[in-house]
Design a protein around this motif. Structure first.
Motif, PDB file in Angstrom:
ATOM      1  N   HIS A 168       0.879  -1.121  -0.053  1.00  0.00           N
ATOM      2  CA  HIS A 168      -0.008   0.054   0.026  1.00  0.00           C
ATOM      3  C   HIS A 168       0.930   1.070  -0.035  1.00  0.00           C
ATOM      4  O   HIS A 168       1.918   1.460   0.647  1.00  0.00           O
ATOM      5  CB  HIS A 168      -0.864   0.123   1.200  1.00  0.00           C
ATOM      6  CG  HIS A 168      -1.944  -1.003   1.237  1.00  0.00           C
ATOM      7  ND1 HIS A 168      -3.172  -0.511   0.370  1.00  0.00           N
ATOM      8  CD2 HIS A 168      -2.422  -1.912   1.764  1.00  0.00           C
ATOM      9  CE1 HIS A 168      -4.004  -1.704   0.496  1.00  0.00           C
ATOM     10  NE2 HIS A 168      -3.471  -2.557   1.431  1.00  0.00           N
ATOM     11  N   ASP A 172     -10.027   1.745   6.607  1.00  0.00           N
ATOM     12  CA  ASP A 172      -9.233   1.320   5.534  1.00  0.00           C
ATOM     13  C   ASP A 172      -9.891   1.655   4.186  1.00  0.00           C
ATOM     14  O   ASP A 172      -9.193   2.167   3.138  1.00  0.00           O
ATOM     15  CB  ASP A 172      -9.294  -0.180   5.368  1.00  0.00           C
ATOM     16  CG  ASP A 172      -8.048  -0.637   6.299  1.00  0.00           C
ATOM     17  OD1 ASP A 172      -6.921   0.190   6.397  1.00  0.00           O
ATOM     18  OD2 ASP A 172      -7.982  -1.950   6.726  1.00  0.00           O
ATOM     19  N   ARG A 226      -1.760  -3.269  -4.959  1.00  0.00           N
ATOM     20  CA  ARG A 226      -2.150  -3.352  -3.578  1.00  0.00           C
ATOM     21  C   ARG A 226      -2.340  -4.702  -3.034  1.00  0.00           C
ATOM     22  O   ARG A 226      -2.994  -5.354  -3.754  1.00  0.00           O
ATOM     23  CB  ARG A 226      -3.099  -2.159  -3.481  1.00  0.00           C
ATOM     24  CG  ARG A 226      -2.722  -0.762  -3.822  1.00  0.00           C
ATOM     25  CD  ARG A 226      -4.014   0.055  -3.365  1.00  0.00           C
ATOM     26  NE  ARG A 226      -3.743   1.414  -3.591  1.00  0.00           N
ATOM     27  CZ  ARG A 226      -3.227   2.190  -2.873  1.00  0.00           C
ATOM     28  NH1 ARG A 226      -2.956   1.876  -1.686  1.00  0.00           N
ATOM     29  NH2 ARG A 226      -3.102   3.485  -3.154  1.00  0.00           N
ATOM     30  N   PRO A 228      -4.937  -1.082   4.170  1.00  0.00           N
ATOM     31  CA  PRO A 228      -3.577  -0.805   4.980  1.00  0.00           C
ATOM     32  C   PRO A 228      -3.470  -0.978   6.465  1.00  0.00           C
ATOM     33  O   PRO A 228      -2.330  -1.536   6.779  1.00  0.00           O
ATOM     34  CB  PRO A 228      -3.448   0.640   4.320  1.00  0.00           C
ATOM     35  CG  PRO A 228      -4.721   1.075   4.094  1.00  0.00           C
ATOM     36  CD  PRO A 228      -5.503   0.144   3.300  1.00  0.00           C
ATOM     37  N   LYS A 235      -1.366  -4.388   7.884  1.00  0.00           N
ATOM     38  CA  LYS A 235      -0.364  -3.945   8.779  1.00  0.00           C
ATOM     39  C   LYS A 235      -0.449  -4.898   9.902  1.00  0.00           C
ATOM     40  O   LYS A 235       0.551  -5.282  10.721  1.00  0.00           O
ATOM     41  CB  LYS A 235      -0.429  -2.412   9.324  1.00  0.00           C
ATOM     42  CG  LYS A 235       0.397  -2.080  10.674  1.00  0.00           C
ATOM     43  CD  LYS A 235       1.687  -2.289  10.459  1.00  0.00           C
ATOM     44  CE  LYS A 235       2.671  -1.675  11.762  1.00  0.00           C
ATOM     45  NZ  LYS A 235       3.923  -1.793  11.800  1.00  0.00           N
ATOM     46  N   PRO A 271       2.403   0.593   5.784  1.00  0.00           N
ATOM     47  CA  PRO A 271       1.938   1.263   4.408  1.00  0.00           C
ATOM     48  C   PRO A 271       3.000   2.281   3.918  1.00  0.00           C
ATOM     49  O   PRO A 271       3.772   2.924   5.042  1.00  0.00           O
ATOM     50  CB  PRO A 271       0.812   2.122   4.586  1.00  0.00           C
ATOM     51  CG  PRO A 271       0.204   1.245   5.696  1.00  0.00           C
ATOM     52  CD  PRO A 271       1.388   0.919   6.754  1.00  0.00           C
TER      53      PRO A 271
END
Length: 399
Positions: A207, A235, A256, A261, A265, A272
């Motif tokens: 991302h 998101d 992506r 993102p 994570k 990101p």
């Protein structure tokens, strides 16, 4: 216990590491009146920032999210302080709280003595005995070098990003940057601005977010929205904003992940990318996106798709690993050689058993380090105050 080492009994915690995490812990302890000792293997505080970061580095998040406990950044600092400004802030922080680490002390081993109920930490010919051990070495202790075939056969200049300072020396050269995290992206941008011909290896889906949305930091907006909306909606907002402001990254070879993102994570630990200008250079062709490296040759690289290309220099922006497993002799800890992700998972909780605490090893950056520091010290101070009358009377020359 006759070890042949000079024994030093500590009344309070022993902190390993004098980076931002260690300083945050020390300041919180100081505020609570709890004595401590910091061991730092380098000859300065914040050695990663001071000795192993590129000159153009800035904080990726706004200063209000990166300040350490009990002391804000100076008001005149910009929203995203420079490397040197952050180092100056840390120097002032250490001075303000009278934090004086013992420099040049590299921990050789640390283990818990169940009979005595203390930690035994060996460094520089001395054995430090303490009830509480705080690991504040961070996740970025040792440069990670990928195991790519032919790495040592490359005849040009090759360096890890920890040795990279500025792109001026690469002017006119053809440079391959291996690694497309925030460091790889920013080093590529710095190289490009200094007249290098840059290729960037992008191996995985990732991302890319705008650092700022309508004049406000993406991170700050996300933090605020998460207080009101579920993660999936936040998101969605971040991806929509990214597409509106940055365009479709698939057109430049950057795909992506399916997850948003923040979820990505949380599930993978991969942060990101916060774009500060690299993407526009990629779109204009000034930074060329290339695929995964299969092997190095004497004068270049052979890629997985079979293409062969010559390069003058290679910069490995491949991150770092923790060194904790090499000296912490605790049952259940992954041994050296296992992945850093495994070690980080083992230390993912701020508080462990037998009075051990890990600060800044949870993948949450400076924000998480400050939160962890305050939480750990709240716990230690509570124990310290309740047992103060029973503390050993042995003299500690460092307190």
């Amino acid at each position: 216990m006759n070890t042949g080492l000079t024994q030093v009994w500590l009344q309070g915690p022993l902190i390993v590491g004098a980076g931002p995490s260690g300083l945050a812990v020390a300041a919180c302890l100081s505020q609570r009146g709890v004595p401590f000792l910091i061991l730092e293997k380098e000859n300065c505080i914040a050695s990663l920032w001071r000795l192993r970061s590129y000159d153009s580095l800035r904080l990726h998040l706004p200063k209000k999210h990166c300040q350490l406990p009990h002391m804000p950044f100076p008001k005149e600092y910009p929203v995203y302080p420079t490397k040197q400004q952050f180092i100056s802030y840390l120097d002032s922080y250490a001075k303000h709280f009278s934090i004086h680490p013992m420099f040049g002390y590299k921990v050789k081993s640390a283990d818990y003595n169940t009979v005595m109920g203390v930690w035994r930490v060996v460094a520089n010919g001395s054995e430090y005995l303490c009830r509480w051990l705080v690991i504040a070495t961070g996740e970025n202790a040792n440069p990670a070098v990928p195991g790519i075939d032919g790495l040592t056969s490359f005849g040009g200049k090759m360096m890890h990003s920890s040795d990279y300072k500025d792109g001026a020396e690469f002017r006119g050269r053809k440079v391959l940057v291996v690694g497309c995290g925030n460091s790889g992206m920013e080093i590529s941008l710095n190289l490009c601005r200094n007249g290098a011909r840059v290729s960037l290896v992008v191996r995985h889906k990732m991302h890319i977010l705008p650092r700022d949305i309508l004049g406000r930091s993406s991170f700050g907006i996300a933090v605020g929205l998460l207080k009101l909306f579920p993660l999936r909606l936040v998101d969605w907002f971040l991806i929509l904003s990214s597409r509106l402001l940055l365009g479709d990254t698939r057109k430049v070879g950057i795909i992506r992940p399916q997850d948003g993102p923040l979820k990505h994570k949380n599930t993978t630990g991969k942060t990101p990318i916060l774009d500060v200008g690299s993407l526009s250079k990629i779109e204009s062709g000034q930074i060329k996106v290339v695929g995964e490296v299969q092997r190095f040759t004497s004068n270049g690289v052979e890629f997985m798709d079979g293409k062969v290309e010559e390069f003058d220099s290679v910069i490995l922006a491949t991150g770092y690993t923790s060194n904790v497993a090499s000296w912490l002799k605790e049952e259940g800890l992954p041994r050296q050689g296992q992945s850093n992700n495994t070690i980080s998972s083992w230390l993912s909780n701020m508080k462990g058993k037998n009075g051990i605490y890990s600060i800044g090893i949870t993948g949450k950056g400076l924000v998480g380090a400050s939160i962890d520091a305050e939480g750990a010290i709240e716990d230690i101070a509570r124990q310290w105050n309740s047992n103060r009358k029973h503390t050993s009377s042995k003299i500690n020359p460092y307190m």
